[in-house]
Design a protein around this motif. Structure first.
Motif, short mmCIF file in Angstrom:
data_model
loop_
_atom_site.label_atom_id
_atom_site.label_comp_id
_atom_site.label_asym_id
_atom_site.label_seq_id
_atom_site.Cartn_x
_atom_site.Cartn_y
_atom_site.Cartn_z
N TYR A 109 0.87 -1.19 0.00
CA TYR A 109 0.00 0.00 0.00
C TYR A 109 0.89 1.23 0.00
O TYR A 109 1.55 1.53 0.98
N LYS A 110 0.96 1.89 -1.14
CA LYS A 110 1.84 3.05 -1.31
C LYS A 110 3.28 2.64 -1.06
O LYS A 110 3.64 1.48 -1.13
N ASP A 111 4.13 3.61 -0.77
CA ASP A 111 5.55 3.33 -0.56
C ASP A 111 5.93 3.36 0.92
O ASP A 111 7.09 3.10 1.27
N MET B 162 -3.05 -1.89 8.82
CA MET B 162 -2.11 -1.04 8.11
C MET B 162 -0.77 -1.13 8.83
O MET B 162 -0.68 -0.80 10.02
N VAL B 163 0.25 -1.60 8.11
CA VAL B 163 1.56 -1.79 8.73
C VAL B 163 2.55 -0.82 8.09
O VAL B 163 2.87 -0.96 6.90
N PRO B 164 3.05 0.15 8.82
CA PRO B 164 4.01 1.09 8.25
C PRO B 164 5.36 0.42 8.01
O PRO B 164 5.80 -0.42 8.80
N LEU B 165 5.99 0.75 6.91
CA LEU B 165 7.32 0.22 6.65
C LEU B 165 8.30 0.88 7.61
O LEU B 165 8.29 2.11 7.78
#
Length: 242
Positions: A15-17, A35-38
Motif C-alpha cells: 500500500y503506497k511506498d 495497516m503496517v508502516p514500513l
C-alpha cells in the motif's frame, strides 16, 4: 480502542511506498486487516519481517468500530520459527496454506476454536523434524470441520463412491453430476480423514497419490465455498513434491 491480540498472518499487500496491508486471523476479532508502516529505523516498534506467511504475531492495535483497516501500534513475534521459513518443503506448504486460508476463511467474528486449531497446527509443523509430507492434506481435511464442511463419514462400505457435491459416501455411482470419485480413491480419502498429525507418518502414500488427494480436496472446497479460485501456490507445491 487499543487492544492486544494474537494473530496468524494470511497475506500482505503493498500500500503506497510507506506501508502495506496485512490480512491477519486474530483471536479476538477473527479475520481483520491492519495497516503496517514500513520501518524507517531498526528501532521501529513494528517490523515488516514479522509478517511472513503463517507467522504468529502478538500485536497491539487500535480496534475502532466501523473501521475496515486497523492501525498497529506495536507488534512482536509470538512464536519465532525454528524451521518453517528455512526448510523449502515447509515454506512451500506454508505459502500454499496461507493462500488457501486467505480464500477459505472470510471476514467473520472471532472463532476461538478455529484460531486454536490454526495456531496449534502451525507450531506443530514448525517443530516437527520428519514425517510431515501429509501435513497439508490432514490440515485441510480437519479444517473443513471448523468451516462447517466436514463430510459425512457414515454409511461407508467397501466399494463405495464418494459424492463430492453432497459430501457423503454412496454405494451407487452418483447420477446427475460428475463431482465424485471412485471406490479406490474413496477408500484412500476415508483413510486420510482418519489421520492426525501424530499418526499420518504411518500411512504410506506415493507422490502421485498425495497430489491426487490434494487435487480432490481442492475440488471439494471449490464446490462448497462460493467464488473459491484456483490457487497459484498449488502448482509450486506440486512441483516441489514431484
Amino acid at each position: 480502542m487499543l487492544q492486544k491480540a494474537e494473530g496468524i498472518v494470511l497475506r500482505t499487500v503493498k500500500y503506497k511506498d510507506t506501508a502495506f496491508i496485512a490480512d491477519v486471523y486474530t483471536d479476538v476479532a477473527g479475520r481483520v486487516s491492519f495497516m503496517v508502516p514500513l520501518p524507517r529505523s531498526r528501532k521501529a516498534s513494528v517490523k515488516s519481517v514479522l509478517f511472513q506467511p503463517l507467522s504468529l504475531v502478538e500485536l497491539e492495535a487500535d480496534f475502532r468500530p466501523n473501521t475496515s483497516i486497523y492501525k498497529i501500534k506495536e507488534a512482536k513475534s509470538w512464536h519465532p520459527f525454528v524451521s518453517l521459513p528455512y526448510d523449502p518443503y515447509k515454506s512451500a506448504i506454508a505459502l500454499f496454506l496461507s493462500e488457501f486460508l486467505c480464500r477459505a476463511v472470510r471476514v467473520e467474528a472471532d472463532n476461538r476454536a478455529l484460531f486454536s486449531y490454526l495456531r496449534h497446527s502451525i507450531v506443530w509443523l514448525d517443530e516437527c523434524r520428519t514425517g510431515f509430507a501429509n501435513f497439508h492434506l490432514v490440515f485441510l481435511m480437519r479444517l473443513s470441520r471448523f468451516l462447517g464442511l466436514y463430510p459425512n463419514l457414515e454409511g461407508y462400505s467397501e466399494g463405495c463412491y464418494f459424492d463430492l457435491l453432497n459430501a457423503c459416501f454412496t454405494s451407487l455411482r452418483p447420477s446427475g453430476h460428475s463431482h465424485y470419485i471412485g471406490p479406490i480413491e474413496a477408500a484412500r480419502l476415508l483413510t486420510l480423514m482418519r489421520m492426525n498429525y501424530d499418526t499420518m507418518h504411518l500411512f504410506a502414500m506415493s507422490r502421485v497419490e498425495r497430489m491426487r488427494c490434494l487435487t480432490v480436496i481442492e475440488q471439494y472446497y471449490r464446490l462448497h465455498l462460493p467464488d473459491f479460485p484456483e490457487l497459484k501456490s498449488l502448482d509450486v507445491l506440486k512441483e516441489l513434491f514431484d
